[in-house]
Each structure stands twice: as C-alpha cells, then as structure tokens.
Motif scaffolding. Structure first.
Motif, PDB file in Angstrom:
ATOM      1  N   TYR A 211       0.718  -1.159  -0.054  1.00 31.61           N
ATOM      2  CA  TYR A 211       0.063  -0.162   0.037  1.00 31.61           C
ATOM      3  C   TYR A 211       0.860   1.130   0.066  1.00 31.61           C
ATOM      4  O   TYR A 211       1.962   1.397   0.537  1.00 31.61           O
ATOM      5  CB  TYR A 211      -1.011   0.083   1.232  1.00 31.61           C
ATOM      6  N   GLY A 212       0.432   2.296  -0.598  1.00 29.17           N
ATOM      7  CA  GLY A 212       0.997   3.603  -0.770  1.00 29.17           C
ATOM      8  C   GLY A 212       0.168   4.854  -1.313  1.00 29.17           C
ATOM      9  O   GLY A 212      -0.608   4.272  -1.819  1.00 29.17           O
ATOM     10  N   GLY A 213       0.848   5.815  -1.310  1.00 29.33           N
ATOM     11  CA  GLY A 213       0.205   7.244  -1.823  1.00 29.33           C
ATOM     12  C   GLY A 213      -0.645   7.804  -1.005  1.00 29.33           C
ATOM     13  O   GLY A 213      -1.080   8.854  -1.498  1.00 29.33           O
ATOM     14  N   ARG A 214      -0.915   7.511   0.450  1.00 32.50           N
ATOM     15  CA  ARG A 214      -1.581   8.358   1.155  1.00 32.50           C
ATOM     16  C   ARG A 214      -0.750   8.215   2.546  1.00 32.50           C
ATOM     17  O   ARG A 214       0.191   7.427   2.632  1.00 32.50           O
ATOM     18  CB  ARG A 214      -3.050   7.754   1.325  1.00 32.50           C
ATOM     19  N   LEU A 215      -1.112   9.247   3.553  1.00 34.87           N
ATOM     20  CA  LEU A 215      -0.550   9.396   4.651  1.00 34.87           C
ATOM     21  C   LEU A 215      -0.754   8.690   5.849  1.00 34.87           C
ATOM     22  O   LEU A 215      -0.555   8.552   7.179  1.00 34.87           O
ATOM     23  CB  LEU A 215       0.041  10.869   4.905  1.00 34.87           C
ATOM     24  N   SER A 216      -2.334   8.730   5.977  1.00 35.41           N
ATOM     25  CA  SER A 216      -2.773   8.278   7.513  1.00 35.41           C
ATOM     26  C   SER A 216      -3.465   6.824   7.482  1.00 35.41           C
ATOM     27  O   SER A 216      -3.368   6.438   8.472  1.00 35.41           O
ATOM     28  CB  SER A 216      -4.015   9.523   7.537  1.00 35.41           C
ATOM     29  N   SER A 217      -4.056   6.138   6.530  1.00 31.94           N
ATOM     30  CA  SER A 217      -4.817   5.151   6.558  1.00 31.94           C
ATOM     31  C   SER A 217      -4.874   4.398   5.218  1.00 31.94           C
ATOM     32  O   SER A 217      -4.837   5.053   4.140  1.00 31.94           O
ATOM     33  CB  SER A 217      -6.229   5.236   7.386  1.00 31.94           C
TER      34      SER A 217
END
Length: 781
Positions: A211-217
């Motif tokens: 998973y990747g591309g976002r910071l929080s969840s």
C-alpha cells in the motif's frame, strides 16, 4: 542484504523438505463468497496460514499423519476437517456463518484475531448490519468511527480522520483500485452499500509495503463476487433510499455475477413540494450507486475478475419568473461522483505461487453549471466550473509461499494521471449576440506515477514480523520525485494470550485533496504534486500490548506521527470562482504532528457483548503563511474520544444494539470583536471631514483558538430477521440521537434584539441532527 538473502534461502530449503502440501479455497457455505483472511491451522498445533484476497491458501505439512485442519473466520463457526492428502488439486472448504447460541449466550468475534500489530481492524459485514444506523442507512465508514484513533468530523458525517489526518490522506480501495470520492449527502452517507461488500479492513498504521500514496490510513474494500450455485434477489426499502441486488451463476457454475443498485429518493418529494410552495421554484438532491462484478474460472489455474462501480450526487435548483421576474428563468446543477472499472487475472503456477495482473480506470469529476435566461430581451448567461481526474493503471503482484514460516509478496505498477484541477467557462449572449465568451482557471496537467514493493512475512513461534520496502516515483511537468519507504510490523508473544506489537512506516502522497471550507456541502478537489508543490510525507511509530482470550480482548497502543510538506488553502481562499491558478492560492511546506494513546476492550461472549474504545490524542499544524507562522491545533484535533457499543440478542429473531459516543469539542476560529473601519470621504470644498468611521470590521486572534462544545449522542437499534416460504425478511428500526442532544454544527454571531434597540452581539450555536427515528424493511429470496 546478505543476511536477508540467507534467511530466505534457509526458509526455502526447510520448505523443500516438506513434501505434503494442501491448498485450496475457504468459502461461505451460504453464498460461495471467498472468506478473505480466514485462518487454517494443523489441528493440535500452532502451525497455520491464512487466505488471501481470493480466499486461497497453501499449507505444507510435516508428514502424512497431519491430516486434520482447523478452519476459523470471524463471525463464522469454527470447523475441523479431515483432508485427502492424495488429492493434489485445489480443495474447497466451506464455513457456516453465525455464532454458537446457547440460551442466548453468544460467542461473537468482531475483529481479526491474527495480525502483526493492533493497527489492522476488520469488522464482519453481518455484525455491522446490527448496529444503529442514521436514517436507516447502515454505513461502513460510520462504524469505523467507533474504533480508537478514528473520528468522523462534523455531526453525523462519515468522514475518516485517522490519527490526526485529514480525509484526503486516506487510501480507499475498491477491489484494489483507488476511489477519490467516498461520501454522499455532503458526507452523511458513504458510497459503500453493505449488501455489495464482502470484506473490508482498515489499517491505521504499520502499512504493508503493497500500500502507498497516502499518509494516514488504508481502507481496503472487496466487492461481493456472487453465488455460483444459485440465484438470489435482495430488495430493501428505507427512509432515505431503496436498494436492489441480484446474484447467480455464470456458465453452468464456472463463474458468478453480482449486481447492486442503490438510489436516494427524497428528490421525488422535495421537487414537487418545493415547486408548489415557492412559486414554481424547485429544489432536488439525489444520489445513486451501482456495483457490478463478474468472475469466471477460465481453467483450474486461471480466474478472471471484472468489477465496475459508478456513483453520482446531483443537486438541482430551479427558479421561475414568479421569483425572478417576467420572462426570466434560472437553474443551477451541481454533479459529482466516481467511475471505476477493474479487470484482474489470477494465475496459480503451483501451490504457494500465484500471480495477479490488474488493469483499471478511475474517474472523478465535479461539475457546477449555472444558467440564466430572459426571454423578453433574448439575454442568456451560462457558466460551468469543472474539475476532473482520470487514472489509467496497470499492476502486477506475485505471492510466493515456500513454507509455513515465510511468505513473500512483491509487485510493481504504473498509473497515468490526467488532472484538470479547476476550469471555468462563461458566455453572455445579449439580443442574440455573444459579447462575452471566456475560459479561465487552473492549467491541466499530466503525470506519471510508478512503484515497486516487496514484503517478507515471517511467522515463528516467538516472533512474527513483516519486513518490507516500497520504491515510488512521480513525474510531473519534467520534475521527478523518487522516494524509498521502509516498512516494519512485528508481534512478539510473551504469553499464549498476550503479545507486544510495534510498527514503523514511511509514506508519501503525490495527490492532495483541497476542500472549500463551508458549513454545508463541502466540495473536494484533487490536485497533484508539482514543481512548486512538493509531495507530502509522513513517518509513524507505534507500540502496544494486546491480550486476547476466548472471552475478552483488550489492548493499548501509543503512536507518534510526523508530517511534512503539507498543503492547504491560504486564509480566505476558496477553489471556485477564481482565475488565479490554484498553486498561487495554497500554503505549502506545512508540518504537523499527531500523537496519542488508544485503548480498546471487548467482551466476546455472554448475553451481552460489545466493546469500549478510548483515545487520548493531540494534533497540530504549522504553515509560514498561516497564523503568523505559529503552530495551531488541527481542525480535527480532539483531545478525548470515547465510544461504547452494546449488542444483546433478545431471542432467535430479535437483536438490540446501542452506541454511545463522546468527544471533546473541535477547535475553530471565531472573531474576537469588531472595530471601526476607516474610509476616505469625498471632500467638499472647505471641509475638514477627511475620514468616516461608520463601518465595522471583525478582527481575529490565533487560528483555532476557540473550542466547540463537547459532543455526545446515544443511538439505539432493533433488528428482526424471520424466514418463511423461502423468503428472509429483515425489519430494522433505529433512533439516532435518542435524548435529542443539540450538538454544535457551527457557530455564528447575531445581535440580540435590534428591533428593540438592543444591539448586543452574542454567540449562537447551530445544531443539525435532532432526535431522528428511521425504519427499513428488506426481502431476500
């Protein structure tokens, strides 16, 4: 690196000595849906594995005497099966949904029992349907707000604000592909229909490298595949919307299909009533969702999946001449939503080695059209604001499990982005001739994003861990960004029922969400990282301890998250109605910190089951161009957050549930007072009156220095399920905000009684959702 390769070689060598292999699928006995994350263990031992996103597993046995397996899945009855070790083909095992009931004594597992850290949470769909629902709409996202570290934002909304993050920092996947917009009704309902969902799980931290591309969840949602043995139809009628779905076999049981449609119907009432009440001026709001999925077993080793989602919100205002004037007509139409199409091919080379190839297309768009027409003088004015994202993506993932103690996941992918952040077109026709015809707004952009990852999952008796890394790349306007993101999650058993768990994660985000700050329907716009606006980043540490027995589960975890290169609107800026490029209207290079302690305790068995979650947290932001460069509390900084959930089966047909939530007030910015403003007067000859002081302006202090009133609310719900003549009927009755708590939605200033000469200015609170009963009824046949 040499040490890691040595470990992999040893694991592969040990695995090669185990000649007995059993592999196959775990499915739901009632509808043949794959059970994702089901556990399979050799009976009487701690050796086991779990199913992947297709329900597939591979398990190596020490010898032929180990021919008994124990199958477990949350919300399903545990089963022991004897296997045929001479059968080398994939074997199919089925679990029966439900829990053991003995004089209304319940064993009700709600969450995933085996995970590296307490960052991963799963809630069975059948348990979600029993909880109280706003407007009779059972909602996936609202249920997750009852867990530690997750908030919903404003009153009644289905936002996900995870560990001090914003709604645009969540990676939300449907069948492995991202969705940009996941709410209806301005955030009061999510796009996810529980009847269309097979499995979903939320990662708050310790994100696996896939998973990747976002910071929080990360919220990973898998759509239902459909029953390949029999056809079934489901119909539901509720206070807000109606739903219909059907499923059944394809090609004589070689495949299956599932189709689901949901539509809000309040506009069927608001349009005619508003038309009659406001002199032919009408108002209408509606939304719809369509989910469709087809699966086809091409061969024993190949399976094809096709998924489709389409959903829209539409808001329409129409004004006639009785409101505007003779011969005049005006109309505003606002429309926004998603389209997602996914094709995925799964190929199994041999037991323990499989490959997934996926091609997908995602579209999000927001359109605001305004029309004014005057028949008398042949005048017409049109304007349209549009914001869009198109994504074309291809991904390939490999899963390799040479032994029970080791599994490797690896993959790579690429996405082609097209961004139109915001463009306005306008034309003005007077007496049949066009004299204004213009286009202005932000420049469209193309971008290329790619990534590669590897995960190494080890499961030993005294240590379990996932060691991985992700490489990501983003190319926009000739500017390249490269990042390496290490990932680690581990669990250390210290007793048979107690484990210490920890994680470390680095993440980067190349696509940011900007929202117009309004009290009503917030509109979301997605913009890419550029040469002027660098990608955002985060680092998160978490450590906790968890105890899990057959009757109780409890855990406590502390986390610390550091964010950098954040982006937000400058103070006073909005997205629409501005010819300036969006990059000139945002503050960049912001930083933030989020830290907290989360507590969770759950009672699994007995006549009363449920859980309590509590979060103590703090979150802040800092931008050089906001709040005079000083650090300020984040919009969703909530110091205390508490949820209590109770479920009581009354008898075989009726179930009662209730939820009570409490949260500290959110920080907001309010005017501290008002003062005279100075304006130059027109100066008559011989006059000394250069200035006037008759106007007033408001002045403000520190950003988000005022705390809203604390929030609390009680919801209750009753469900009755009865089956007769082959039809399952379910009645759902719910009450939102039972004791009619007037929780704050927003604040405003107003003069007390100006008509009586009392111009004292006071602060008032506006509430939105009062005591609200709802009912829905469904048929399944």
């Amino acid at each position: 690196m040499k040490t890691l390769l040595t470990i992999l070689f040893v694991c592969s060598f040990i695995a090669a000595k185990s000649q007995v292999i059993v592999h196959g699928y775990i499915k739901d006995k009632t509808n043949n849906e794959p059970l994702i994350g089901a556990t399979i263990s050799i009976s009487g031992t701690s050796t086991g594995t779990s199913t992947n996103n297709t329900g597939y597993f591979s398990l190596r046995l020490a010898d032929a005497t180990q021919n008994m397996l124990t199958l477990r899945y949350i919300g399903y009855k545990t089963r022991q099966v004897q296997i045929n070790l001479k059968n080398t083909a994939p074997q199919y095992f089925y679990l029966e949904p439900g829990v053991e009931i003995d004089e209304v004594t319940v064993k009700a597992p709600l969450f995933s029992e085996k995970r590296m850290g307490v960052n991963l949470t799963e809630i069975p769909v059948q348990e979600l349907k029993k909880l109280p629902a706003l407007g009779g709409e059972v909602d996936l996202l609202r249920t997750y707000q009852l867990l530690p570290g997750v908030q919903g934002g404003s009153e009644g909304k289905t936002g996900l604000h995870v560990r001090g993050g914003g709604p645009g920092q969540n990676l939300i996947l449907l069948d492995g592909s991202p969705l940009y917009y996941v709410n209806h009704l301005g955030g009061f309902s999510s796009i996810f229909d529980p009847e269309a969902v097979n499995n979903f799980k939320l990662y708050k931290g310790g994100f696996p490298a896939r998973y990747g591309g976002r910071l929080s969840s990360v919220l990973d949602v898998q759509m239902k595949e459909g029953d390949k043995n029999k056809s079934e139809t489901f119909i539901s009628i509720g206070t807000i919307s109606g739903r219909f779905n059907m499923q059944g076999p394809l090609q004589q049981g070689k495949g299956s299909y599932f189709i689901s449609v949901r539509r809000m119907w309040l506009d069927f009432l608001t349009r005619p009533f508003s038309f009659a009440a406001f002199d032919k001026a009408s108002f209408g709001y509606s939304f719809y969702d369509v989910n469709a999925k087809a699966t086809l077993q091409l061969s024993e080793k190949d399976k094809l999946f096709l998924s489709l989602y389409s959903g829209d919100d539409k808001l329409v205002f129409s004004y006639r001449e009785k409101i505007l004037g003779t011969g005049e007509k005006a109309k505003q139409k606002v429309k926004w939503g998603n389209l997602l199409a996914v094709a995925r091919l799964n190929h199994t080379f041999k037991p323990g080695l499989s490959n997934n190839t996926k091609v997908s297309f995602t579209k999000y768009r927001f359109i605001d059209k305004d029309l004014f027409k005057n028949k008398a003088d042949n005048t017409k004015y049109n304007s349209a604001f549009k914001s869009r994202i198109y994504d074309w993506a291809v991904n390939n993932d490999v899963e390799f499990q040479p032994g029970n103690a080791y599994k490797m996941l690896a993959g790579a992918g690429a996405t082609f982005h097209f961004f139109m952040p915001g463009k306005t077109t306008a034309s003005n026709i007077n007496e049949g001739e066009t004299y204004i015809d213009s286009t202005y707004g932000s420049t469209s952009l193309h971008a290329f994003e790619s990534q590669a990852y590897i995960e190494n999952i080890f499961s030993f008796k005294h240590l379990n861990f996932n060691l991985g890394a992700r490489l990501s790349h983003f190319l926009v306007d000739g500017k390249n960004y490269f990042y390496a993101e290490p990932r680690l999650s581990l669990g250390i058993p210290i007793t048979p029922s107690t484990s210490v768990k920890a994680s470390y994660t680095q993440m980067h985000q190349y696509v940011n969400m900007l929202s117009n700050p309004t009290a009503g329907f917030e509109t979301d716009f997605w913009v890419p990282a550029t040469e002027k606006v660098p990608p955002s980043g985060s680092r998160q540490f978490a450590i906790g301890i968890e105890k899990n027995t057959s009757k109780f589960e409890a855990g406590i975890e502390a986390y610390y998250k550091k964010l950098n290169n954040l982006v937000t609107f400058k103070e006073g800026e909005v997205f629409q109605g501005n010819a300036t490029d969006w990059q000139e209207r945002v503050a960049i290079n912001g930083t933030g910190t989020s830290k907290g302690i989360e507590f969770f305790a759950r009672k699994k068995t007995g006549k009363i089951t449920g859980w309590v979650s509590y979060t103590l947290a703090k979150s802040d932001r800092q931008f050089d161009e906001i709040n005079f460069g000083e650090t300020y509390p984040f919009k969703y900084d909530r110091r205390h957050d508490l949820s209590v959930v109770v479920s009581v089966p009354i008898n075989e047909e009726w179930n009662f549930s209730s939820t009570w939530v409490y949260g500290s007030g959110y920080p907001i910015t309010l005017a501290l007072g008002k003062m005279n403003t100075i304006e130059m007067n027109d100066i008559p000859n011989g006059s000394n009156n250069y200035y006037q002081f008759d106007e007033y302006g408001e002045y403000y202090g520190r950003k988000n220095s005022f705390k809203m009133q604390d929030y609390h609310r009680l919801d209750i719900g009753f469900t009755r399920t009865r089956e007769s003549y082959g039809v399952e009927r379910t009645l759902t009755i719910g009450i939102y905000n039972v004791y009619n708590r007037k929780n704050p939605y927003y604040y405003f200033y107003k003069q007390r009684k100006p008509w009586r000469g009392d111009y004292t200015t006071e602060l008032y609170k506006s509430s939105f959702l009062p005591f609200l009963p709802a009912i829905s009824y469904s048929w399944r046949f």
